[in-house]
Design an enzyme around this catalytic site. Structure first.
Site, PDB file in Angstrom:
ATOM      1  NE  ARG A 196      -3.835  -0.345   2.611  1.00 29.24           N
ATOM      2  CZ  ARG A 196      -5.050  -0.883   2.479  1.00 29.24           C
ATOM      3  NH1 ARG A 196      -5.189  -2.182   2.402  1.00 29.24           N
ATOM      4  NH2 ARG A 196      -6.119  -0.127   2.445  1.00 29.24           N
ATOM      5  CE1 TYR A 199      -4.854   6.567  -2.691  1.00 26.76           C
ATOM      6  CE2 TYR A 199      -4.877   6.123  -0.339  1.00 26.76           C
ATOM      7  CZ  TYR A 199      -5.453   6.692  -1.461  1.00 26.76           C
ATOM      8  OH  TYR A 199      -6.629   7.402  -1.335  1.00 26.76           O
ATOM      9  CE  LYS A 203      -4.113  10.062  -2.014  1.00 27.27           C
ATOM     10  NZ  LYS A 203      -4.734  10.969  -2.980  1.00 27.27           N
ATOM     11  CG  ASN A 228     -13.048   3.530   5.232  1.00 28.90           C
ATOM     12  OD1 ASN A 228     -12.038   3.825   5.869  1.00 28.90           O
ATOM     13  ND2 ASN A 228     -13.160   2.413   4.553  1.00 28.90           N
ATOM     14  CB  VAL A 241     -16.309  -3.587   1.897  1.00 25.66           C
ATOM     15  CG1 VAL A 241     -15.131  -4.459   2.187  1.00 25.66           C
ATOM     16  CG2 VAL A 241     -16.298  -2.322   2.685  1.00 25.66           C
ATOM     17  NE  ARG A 265     -10.941  -0.031   7.146  1.00 27.10           N
ATOM     18  CZ  ARG A 265      -9.958  -0.697   7.766  1.00 27.10           C
ATOM     19  NH1 ARG A 265      -9.798  -0.611   9.057  1.00 27.10           N
ATOM     20  NH2 ARG A 265      -9.115  -1.428   7.076  1.00 27.10           N
ATOM     21  N   PRO A 337      -5.088  -1.532   7.633  1.00 30.77           N
ATOM     22  CG  PRO A 337      -5.291   0.782   7.607  1.00 30.77           C
ATOM     23  CD  PRO A 337      -5.283  -0.414   6.711  1.00 30.77           C
TER      24      PRO A 337
HETATM   25  N1  LIG Z   1     -13.180   7.744  -1.605  1.00 37.13           N
HETATM   26  C1  LIG Z   1     -12.554   7.711  -0.439  1.00 37.13           C
HETATM   27  O1  LIG Z   1     -13.074   7.217   0.567  1.00 37.13           O
HETATM   28  C2  LIG Z   1     -11.180   8.304  -0.335  1.00 37.13           C
HETATM   29  C3  LIG Z   1     -10.468   8.068   0.832  1.00 37.13           C
HETATM   30  C4  LIG Z   1      -9.211   8.627   0.946  1.00 37.13           C
HETATM   31  C5  LIG Z   1      -8.694   9.420  -0.066  1.00 37.13           C
HETATM   32  N2  LIG Z   1      -9.402   9.640  -1.205  1.00 37.13           N
HETATM   33  C6  LIG Z   1      -8.777  10.463  -2.260  1.00 37.13           C
HETATM   34  O2  LIG Z   1      -9.748  11.290  -2.870  1.00 37.13           O
HETATM   35  C7  LIG Z   1      -9.446  11.454  -4.256  1.00 37.13           C
HETATM   36  C8  LIG Z   1     -10.644  11.026  -5.097  1.00 37.13           C
HETATM   37  O3  LIG Z   1     -10.998   9.700  -4.756  1.00 37.13           O
HETATM   38  P1  LIG Z   1     -12.155   8.908  -5.509  1.00 37.13           P
HETATM   39  O4  LIG Z   1     -12.659   7.913  -4.529  1.00 37.13           O
HETATM   40  O5  LIG Z   1     -13.063   9.861  -6.164  1.00 37.13           O
HETATM   41  O6  LIG Z   1     -11.283   8.131  -6.632  1.00 37.13           O
HETATM   42  P2  LIG Z   1     -11.749   7.557  -8.055  1.00 37.13           P
HETATM   43  O7  LIG Z   1     -10.732   6.531  -8.433  1.00 37.13           O
HETATM   44  O8  LIG Z   1     -13.178   7.179  -8.058  1.00 37.13           O
HETATM   45  O9  LIG Z   1     -11.605   8.818  -9.012  1.00 37.13           O
HETATM   46  C9  LIG Z   1     -10.374   9.335  -9.383  1.00 37.13           C
HETATM   47  C10 LIG Z   1     -10.507  10.069 -10.718  1.00 37.13           C
HETATM   48  O10 LIG Z   1      -9.218  10.563 -11.040  1.00 37.13           O
HETATM   49  C11 LIG Z   1      -8.941  10.265 -12.397  1.00 37.13           C
HETATM   50  N3  LIG Z   1      -7.493  10.114 -12.541  1.00 37.13           N
HETATM   51  C12 LIG Z   1      -6.698   9.174 -11.985  1.00 37.13           C
HETATM   52  N4  LIG Z   1      -5.432   9.362 -12.366  1.00 37.13           N
HETATM   53  C13 LIG Z   1      -5.434  10.446 -13.174  1.00 37.13           C
HETATM   54  C14 LIG Z   1      -4.430  11.154 -13.884  1.00 37.13           C
HETATM   55  N5  LIG Z   1      -3.160  10.750 -13.875  1.00 37.13           N
HETATM   56  N6  LIG Z   1      -4.782  12.232 -14.615  1.00 37.13           N
HETATM   57  C15 LIG Z   1      -6.074  12.645 -14.664  1.00 37.13           C
HETATM   58  N7  LIG Z   1      -7.063  12.012 -14.030  1.00 37.13           N
HETATM   59  C16 LIG Z   1      -6.751  10.937 -13.289  1.00 37.13           C
HETATM   60  C17 LIG Z   1      -9.702   8.975 -12.701  1.00 37.13           C
HETATM   61  O11 LIG Z   1      -9.970   8.842 -14.095  1.00 37.13           O
HETATM   62  C18 LIG Z   1     -10.968   9.164 -11.860  1.00 37.13           C
HETATM   63  O12 LIG Z   1     -11.965   9.809 -12.626  1.00 37.13           O
HETATM   64  C19 LIG Z   1      -8.194  10.630  -4.530  1.00 37.13           C
HETATM   65  O13 LIG Z   1      -7.069  11.449  -4.426  1.00 37.13           O
HETATM   66  C20 LIG Z   1      -8.200   9.643  -3.396  1.00 37.13           C
HETATM   67  O14 LIG Z   1      -6.906   9.178  -3.125  1.00 37.13           O
HETATM   68  C21 LIG Z   1     -10.626   9.080  -1.372  1.00 37.13           C
END
Ligand SMILES: NC(=O)c1ccc[n+]([C@@H]2O[C@H](COP(=O)([O-])OP(=O)(O)OC[C@H]3O[C@@H](n4cnc5c(N)ncnc54)[C@H](O)[C@@H]3O)[C@@H](O)[C@H]2O)c1
Length: 379
Positions: A196, A199, A203, A228, A241, A265, A337
């Site tokens: 992991r 990631y 970050k 989450n 999940v 969680r 975790p």
């Molecule tokens: N959803 C959660 O619970 C959660 C938790 C922690 C962190 N995050 C963070 O929030 C952000 C959004 O998460 P999400 O759940 O919407 O993710 P997701 O994977 O659903 O969406 C990510 C989007 O980014 C685009 N993308 C990825 N790489 C790219 C690149 N190189 N250039 C342009 N576009 C790109 C993808 O096409 C997608 O549309 C991310 O940074 C993620 O790490 C989300």
């Protein structure tokens, strides 16, 4: 606790989206009003969080026709094509879609933006483990292009008014028991080489970049650490999940537990989370990170499955149960975790973030939304 948001029972996917957008535009009303007449760029806007991040300002525009609109630009590589919900919005005169890979220099046609959101990163563990270098590049190199843009805009006399970087609760790694629930001041217990790490560590470095651009150049860069999030917009094929359970329930199959189900969680419904993100973008302090999630209830994956089963029964007459399965991904639970639960006092007291949608109501809305959104490409 029953909230006002819950009293209006929702019956189909479209109702849920309407109810959620109403809720977001009300509870983030002041923040969206601050974006009135401004240009907002959302990188990664075609993804899960993008679903409501993009629709909320457009809904705010529709509800406030006498005020200057929020102009929204979605920048995404659209690797799996433009999602249907975004195609349906394409005729909206206040929405622009730019196909762009965030790891490349920003396109000149981006123009002068007032607010930036960097949500362009693969977020699902199943998929970031398959594309670790792309994941790191998006969170480090992609972020750097946006930070340099903020600096250049300041130097050109057209300063950005706010930028939000999506970090993650994963930056805390697997916190020691005395650090759960986890405040922003916890420094983390993270592997820098595990499956992991692509990631978590990108970050962490991303946050360090943000803090130093904010301090050294006086830029309004803020960070969110989501815990989450789930709900509408999260594709049924995402591999996390809740969509996995929804897929089983809607297919009338048993819920397949790919771990021992003991990880605990808290789960934050996306409408509450998106309110938090707009609050950070507009009112968060520069160089500061905020946990965004809910503090209770902290439940095991088994308990989550049982709640989903009970709701599946009530909504669709589902008769399945939990069975144990094996993931084809050998690293499915490595460095996962054992507990994850935030303290959200910082966002609550500084920004007025106050999530209200309970886990049962959020799960109910998610299942109904998935029943109308079963088709999704295998990501
Ligand atoms: N959803 C959660 O619970 C959660 C938790 C922690 C962190 N995050 C963070 O929030 C952000 C959004 O998460 P999400 O759940 O919407 O993710 P997701 O994977 O659903 O969406 C990510 C989007 O980014 C685009 N993308 C990825 N790489 C790219 C690149 N190189 N250039 C342009 N576009 C790109 C993808 O096409 C997608 O549309 C991310 O940074 C993620 O790490 C989300």
């Amino acid at each position: 606790m029953t909230t006002a948001a819950e009293t209006r029972r929702v019956t189909n996917a479209a109702d849920i989206v309407e109810t959620d957008l109403d809720y977001i535009t009300t509870h983030a009303g002041n923040e969206l009003a601050r974006l009135s007449g401004r240009h907002l760029m959302i990188a990664g806007g075609a993804g899960f969080l993008g679903y409501y991040l993009v629709q909320a300002p457009l809904a705010w525009n529709a509800a406030n026709p006498s005020l200057p609109p929020i102009e929204v630009t979605v920048l995404d590589n659209f690797v799996r094509g433009v999602p249907t919900w975004l195609t349906e919005l394409q005729s909206n005169e206040h929405l622009r879609l730019l196909t762009h890979d965030i790891t490349r220099p920003l396109p000149v046609e981006l123009g002068d933006m007032h607010y930036l959101v960097h949500a362009a990163s693969i977020a699902s563990p199943i998929f970031y483990r398959k594309c670790p270098i792309e994941t790191m590049d998006a969170n480090v190199n992609g972020l750097r292009f946006l930070l340099e843009y903020c600096l250049a805009q300041k130097q050109a006399g057209t300063p950005v008014e706010g930028m939000l970087f999506y970090s993650s609760s994963e930056i805390y790694g697997d916190p020691t028991p005395d650090s759960i629930p986890t405040p922003e001041t916890y420094r983390g217990y993270v592997s820098c080489t595990g499956p992991r790490a692509c990631y978590d560590e990108s970050k962490r470095y991303g946050e360090t970049l943000c803090v130093n651009f904010a301090r050294q150049h006086g830029l309004p860069i803020k960070m969110a650490r989501p815990f989450n999030n789930y709900g509408p917009g999260l594709k049924i094929t995402d591999g996390r999940v809740i969509p996995d359970f929804a897929r089983n329930i809607l297919a009338g199959q048993d819920i397949v537990m790919l771990s021992d189900g003991s990880a605990r969680r808290t789960y934050c419904y996306v409408a509450d989370a998106v309110i938090g993100y707009y609050k950070i973008l507009v009112n968060g302090r520069s160089g500061e990170a905020y946990n965004v999630g809910v503090e209770t209830p902290e439940i095991s994956v088994i308990e989550l499955a049982n709640r989903a089963i009970a709701l599946g029964k009530e909504l669709f007459g589902y008769a399945g149960r939990v069975v144990r399965g094996e993931s084809s991904d050998k690293d499915y639970v490595v460095d996962n975790p054992s507990r994850r639960c935030p303290i959200i006092t910082k966002a609550r007291t500084e920004l007025g973030y106050d999530p209200q949608i309970t886990i049962d109501e959020g799960l109910r809305r998610s299942l109904v939304w998935y029943s109308g959104n079963r088709a999704a490409s295998e990501a």
